[in-house]
Design a protein around this motif. Structure first.
Motif, PDB file in Angstrom:
ATOM      1  N   ASN A  19       0.791  -1.235   0.000  1.00  0.00           N
ATOM      2  CA  ASN A  19       0.000   0.000   0.000  1.00  0.00           C
ATOM      3  C   ASN A  19       0.821   1.282   0.000  1.00  0.00           C
ATOM      4  OD1 ASN A  19      -2.717  -1.262   0.210  1.00  0.00           O
ATOM      5  ND2 ASN A  19      -1.902  -2.047   2.142  1.00  0.00           N
ATOM      6  N   THR A  20       1.818   1.373   0.850  1.00  0.00           N
ATOM      7  CA  THR A  20       2.659   2.575   0.926  1.00  0.00           C
ATOM      8  C   THR A  20       4.122   2.148   0.959  1.00  0.00           C
ATOM      9  OG1 THR A  20       2.416   2.599   3.343  1.00  0.00           O
ATOM     10  CG2 THR A  20       0.927   3.998   2.082  1.00  0.00           C
ATOM     11  N   PRO A  21       4.682   1.716  -0.149  1.00  0.00           N
ATOM     12  CA  PRO A  21       6.046   1.164  -0.163  1.00  0.00           C
ATOM     13  C   PRO A  21       7.056   2.078   0.518  1.00  0.00           C
ATOM     14  CG  PRO A  21       5.012   0.910  -2.309  1.00  0.00           C
ATOM     15  CD  PRO A  21       4.105   1.784  -1.507  1.00  0.00           C
ATOM     16  N   THR A  22       7.757   1.509   1.479  1.00  0.00           N
ATOM     17  CA  THR A  22       8.707   2.256   2.302  1.00  0.00           C
ATOM     18  C   THR A  22       9.901   1.345   2.600  1.00  0.00           C
ATOM     19  OG1 THR A  22       6.844   3.366   3.383  1.00  0.00           O
ATOM     20  CG2 THR A  22       8.991   3.530   4.470  1.00  0.00           C
ATOM     21  N   PRO A  23      11.121   1.851   2.586  1.00  0.00           N
ATOM     22  CA  PRO A  23      12.247   1.018   3.015  1.00  0.00           C
ATOM     23  C   PRO A  23      12.031   0.516   4.445  1.00  0.00           C
ATOM     24  CG  PRO A  23      13.050   2.992   1.918  1.00  0.00           C
ATOM     25  CD  PRO A  23      11.578   3.187   2.118  1.00  0.00           C
ATOM     26  N   ILE A  24      12.129  -0.795   4.623  1.00  0.00           N
ATOM     27  CA  ILE A  24      11.923  -1.423   5.931  1.00  0.00           C
ATOM     28  C   ILE A  24      13.125  -2.299   6.236  1.00  0.00           C
ATOM     29  CG2 ILE A  24      10.527  -3.073   7.256  1.00  0.00           C
ATOM     30  CD1 ILE A  24       8.117  -2.224   5.554  1.00  0.00           C
ATOM     31  N   ILE A  25      13.653  -2.163   7.445  1.00  0.00           N
ATOM     32  CA  ILE A  25      14.661  -3.111   7.912  1.00  0.00           C
ATOM     33  C   ILE A  25      14.103  -3.824   9.140  1.00  0.00           C
ATOM     34  CG2 ILE A  25      16.654  -1.918   6.949  1.00  0.00           C
ATOM     35  CD1 ILE A  25      17.206  -0.732   9.695  1.00  0.00           C
ATOM     36  N   ILE A  26      14.326  -5.114   9.199  1.00  0.00           N
ATOM     37  CA  ILE A  26      13.878  -5.908  10.334  1.00  0.00           C
ATOM     38  C   ILE A  26      14.939  -5.828  11.427  1.00  0.00           C
ATOM     39  CG2 ILE A  26      13.151  -8.191  11.114  1.00  0.00           C
ATOM     40  CD1 ILE A  26      11.304  -6.854   9.036  1.00  0.00           C
ATOM     41  N   VAL A  27      14.515  -5.486  12.635  1.00  0.00           N
ATOM     42  CA  VAL A  27      15.420  -5.431  13.790  1.00  0.00           C
ATOM     43  C   VAL A  27      14.970  -6.523  14.743  1.00  0.00           C
ATOM     44  CG1 VAL A  27      16.355  -3.996  15.630  1.00  0.00           C
ATOM     45  CG2 VAL A  27      15.743  -2.960  13.446  1.00  0.00           C
ATOM     46  N   SER A  28      15.752  -7.594  14.788  1.00  0.00           N
ATOM     47  CA  SER A  28      15.311  -8.832  15.426  1.00  0.00           C
ATOM     48  C   SER A  28      16.312  -9.323  16.457  1.00  0.00           C
ATOM     49  CB  SER A  28      15.121  -9.904  14.334  1.00  0.00           C
ATOM     50  OG  SER A  28      14.872 -11.174  14.878  1.00  0.00           O
ATOM     51  N   GLY A  29      15.808 -10.111  17.398  1.00  0.00           N
ATOM     52  CA  GLY A  29      16.692 -10.811  18.316  1.00  0.00           C
ATOM     53  C   GLY A  29      17.397 -11.950  17.606  1.00  0.00           C
ATOM     54  N   ILE A  30      18.557 -12.354  18.100  1.00  0.00           N
ATOM     55  CA  ILE A  30      19.318 -13.431  17.467  1.00  0.00           C
ATOM     56  C   ILE A  30      19.348 -14.692  18.329  1.00  0.00           C
ATOM     57  CG2 ILE A  30      20.774 -11.867  16.149  1.00  0.00           C
ATOM     58  CD1 ILE A  30      22.969 -12.288  18.205  1.00  0.00           C
ATOM     59  N   ASP A  31      18.602 -14.702  19.426  1.00  0.00           N
ATOM     60  CA  ASP A  31      18.619 -15.851  20.330  1.00  0.00           C
ATOM     61  C   ASP A  31      17.513 -16.855  20.036  1.00  0.00           C
ATOM     62  OD1 ASP A  31      20.765 -14.739  21.739  1.00  0.00           O
ATOM     63  OD2 ASP A  31      19.412 -13.536  22.982  1.00  0.00           O
ATOM     64  N   ASN A  32      16.571 -16.481  19.182  1.00  0.00           N
ATOM     65  CA  ASN A  32      15.418 -17.332  18.893  1.00  0.00           C
ATOM     66  C   ASN A  32      15.412 -17.655  17.405  1.00  0.00           C
ATOM     67  OD1 ASN A  32      12.798 -18.275  18.213  1.00  0.00           O
ATOM     68  ND2 ASN A  32      11.919 -17.282  20.017  1.00  0.00           N
ATOM     69  N   LEU A  33      15.669 -18.916  17.064  1.00  0.00           N
ATOM     70  CA  LEU A  33      15.764 -19.296  15.661  1.00  0.00           C
ATOM     71  C   LEU A  33      14.445 -19.094  14.932  1.00  0.00           C
ATOM     72  CD1 LEU A  33      17.544 -20.388  13.430  1.00  0.00           C
ATOM     73  CD2 LEU A  33      16.976 -22.716  14.158  1.00  0.00           C
ATOM     74  N   GLU A  34      13.321 -19.323  15.612  1.00  0.00           N
ATOM     75  CA  GLU A  34      12.027 -19.127  14.976  1.00  0.00           C
ATOM     76  C   GLU A  34      11.817 -17.667  14.613  1.00  0.00           C
ATOM     77  OE1 GLU A  34       9.822 -21.324  13.843  1.00  0.00           O
ATOM     78  OE2 GLU A  34      11.367 -22.778  14.376  1.00  0.00           O
ATOM     79  N   GLU A  35      12.255 -16.769  15.480  1.00  0.00           N
ATOM     80  CA  GLU A  35      12.147 -15.340  15.184  1.00  0.00           C
ATOM     81  C   GLU A  35      13.018 -14.968  13.990  1.00  0.00           C
ATOM     82  OE1 GLU A  35      12.792 -10.990  17.395  1.00  0.00           O
ATOM     83  OE2 GLU A  35      12.634 -12.829  18.582  1.00  0.00           O
ATOM     84  N   ILE A  36      14.194 -15.573  13.908  1.00  0.00           N
ATOM     85  CA  ILE A  36      15.082 -15.304  12.778  1.00  0.00           C
ATOM     86  C   ILE A  36      14.443 -15.793  11.477  1.00  0.00           C
ATOM     87  CG2 ILE A  36      17.301 -15.905  11.737  1.00  0.00           C
ATOM     88  CD1 ILE A  36      18.469 -15.954  14.561  1.00  0.00           C
ATOM     89  N   ARG A  37      13.849 -16.990  11.513  1.00  0.00           N
ATOM     90  CA  ARG A  37      13.200 -17.514  10.309  1.00  0.00           C
ATOM     91  C   ARG A  37      12.049 -16.613   9.876  1.00  0.00           C
ATOM     92  NH1 ARG A  37      12.693 -23.755  12.138  1.00  0.00           N
ATOM     93  NH2 ARG A  37      11.937 -24.199  10.044  1.00  0.00           N
ATOM     94  N   ALA A  38      11.276 -16.128  10.858  1.00  0.00           N
ATOM     95  CA  ALA A  38      10.177 -15.205  10.547  1.00  0.00           C
ATOM     96  C   ALA A  38      10.711 -13.903   9.959  1.00  0.00           C
ATOM     97  CB  ALA A  38       9.357 -14.933  11.797  1.00  0.00           C
ATOM     98  N   SER A  39      11.892 -13.488  10.403  1.00  0.00           N
ATOM     99  CA  SER A  39      12.496 -12.269   9.872  1.00  0.00           C
ATOM    100  C   SER A  39      12.758 -12.402   8.379  1.00  0.00           C
ATOM    101  CB  SER A  39      13.805 -11.960  10.615  1.00  0.00           C
ATOM    102  OG  SER A  39      13.575 -11.711  11.987  1.00  0.00           O
ATOM    103  N   PHE A  40      13.203 -13.565   7.951  1.00  0.00           N
ATOM    104  CA  PHE A  40      13.466 -13.759   6.529  1.00  0.00           C
ATOM    105  C   PHE A  40      12.181 -13.874   5.721  1.00  0.00           C
ATOM    106  CE2 PHE A  40      17.726 -14.810   8.068  1.00  0.00           C
ATOM    107  CZ  PHE A  40      18.464 -14.028   7.197  1.00  0.00           C
TER     108      PHE A  40
END
Length: 349
Positions: free
Chosen positions: A72-93
């Protein structure tokens, strides 16, 4: 002034991020959102230059929020994620798949020894990615096979004895590599080695995401192992990764190149030196010039070289630097790169 929207369901994290950013004279925080719905509304209302996006949030998570903003409103986005949870990292990708430009670690507490480096990395990413021109992502319901690239075949002047494919990538690289692997047939018969510029702690998640989203076999490279056909070997954090004449992985703790370790330059240089005409280098989207000069070395030694074309690149820095040196024999989008590699693999059997 770079205008930033912060998105995170943790007030503590928002405070830490804002305190880091407010120290920079050229960056300002224009708003903070604690959930996806707030983020979507504020992105539409204030048109920030860049958004830092959390993944785990109530109601709408970072993946869904990223997808909706990019539709809808294309904007540069960077994901800022924890690195201790592999599931969170997978969701980040998955959010990267939806249009986010990169994944970065959340700065830890002020007393943590990694706080300074993580903060510097975040500020550098905000400055870099705020300048990227993003495009609207169509909803998957509307995606069609529009503007399909023409089929490509490998010219017969290319060596029939290619033994390994070396890939270098940075900004936008995960998406480009994913598209290449998605268009690779199961009987692809060459090994591949990838150096992807990545925030520390995310390489394992990158490998899992690529494997799950493409079905292609991936693994983190190990020192001394002999690479085998049909596998993508990914350089680990903090180690220059090269290839030997007998197709074994070798590591080095030498000084960073282009402020990077692993660097694409190291990988390509090792291939030019040890394999020469038996190597194929692919330089994908990314900032800077890492790998450009060394791709030329592969070409000069009789190997095959490909750069990602300008139109499909998130950032034409690395392939553009190679193009300026006449290092690339072919300039192709990811799908055609996959077709080229597959055709070549059939000739190398």
């Amino acid at each position: 002034m770079i205008r930033v929207l912060l998105v995170d369901d943790s007030e503590v994290t928002l405070m830490v991020l804002q305190s880091i950013i407010e120290k920079e004279p050229d960056i300002s925080v224009i708003g903070r959102a604690k959930n996806g719905r707030e983020a979507i509304a504020l992105a539409s209302r204030w048109a920030p230059d860049i958004i830092t996006m959390d993944i785990n949030m109530p109601d709408l998570d970072g993946f869904v929020t990223t997808r909706k903003i990019m539709e809808n409103t294309p904007t540069p986005i960077i994901i800022v994620s924890g690195i201790d949870n592999l599931e969170e990292i997978r969701a980040s990708f998955r959010a990267v798949e939806a249009g986010a430009l990169g994944v970065f670690r959340k700065p830890p507490g002020y007393d943590d020894p990694e706080f300074r480096s993580a903060s510097f990395e975040l500020i550098s990413a905000i400055r870099t990615f705020s300048e990227v021109k993003v495009i609207r992502r169509r909803s998957s319901r509307n995606n069609g096979n529009l503007n399909e690239p023409e089929k490509i075949t490998v010219p017969f002047r290319i060596s029939q004895d290619i033994r390994v494919v070396l890939i270098g990538a940075s900004t936008g690289g995960p998406q480009a590599v994913q598209e290449i692997l998605q268009n690779m047939k199961p009987d692809f018969s060459l090994p591949m080695v990838l150096v992807q510029h990545m925030s520390p702690g995310f390489i394992e998640g990158l490998g899992l995401w690529l494997k799950e989203s493409t079905g292609f076999q991936t693994k983190i490279a190990e020192e001394g192992e002999t690479i085998v056909p049909g596998v993508l070997y990914i350089a680990p954090d903090g180690k220059h990764t090269g290839i030997t004449s007998d197709l074994s992985i070798e590591f080095s703790n030498a000084e960073p190149e282009h402020n990077l370790r692993p660097s694409v330059s190291y990988l390509f240089r090792s291939a030019a030196k040890n394999l020469g005409s038996k190597s194929l280098g692919v330089l994908l989207t990314g900032m800077g010039s890492d790998g450009a000069e060394e791709l030329l070395q592969i070409r000069q030694k009789g190997g095959c070289t490909i750069i990602q074309d300008r139109e499909s690149s998130f950032v034409y820095g690395m392939p553009g630097a190679a193009d300026a040196r006449h290092a690339g024999m072919f300039s192709l989008p990811p799908k055609q790169i996959a077709e080229f590699l597959y055709s070549l693999s059939l000739r190398s059997l």
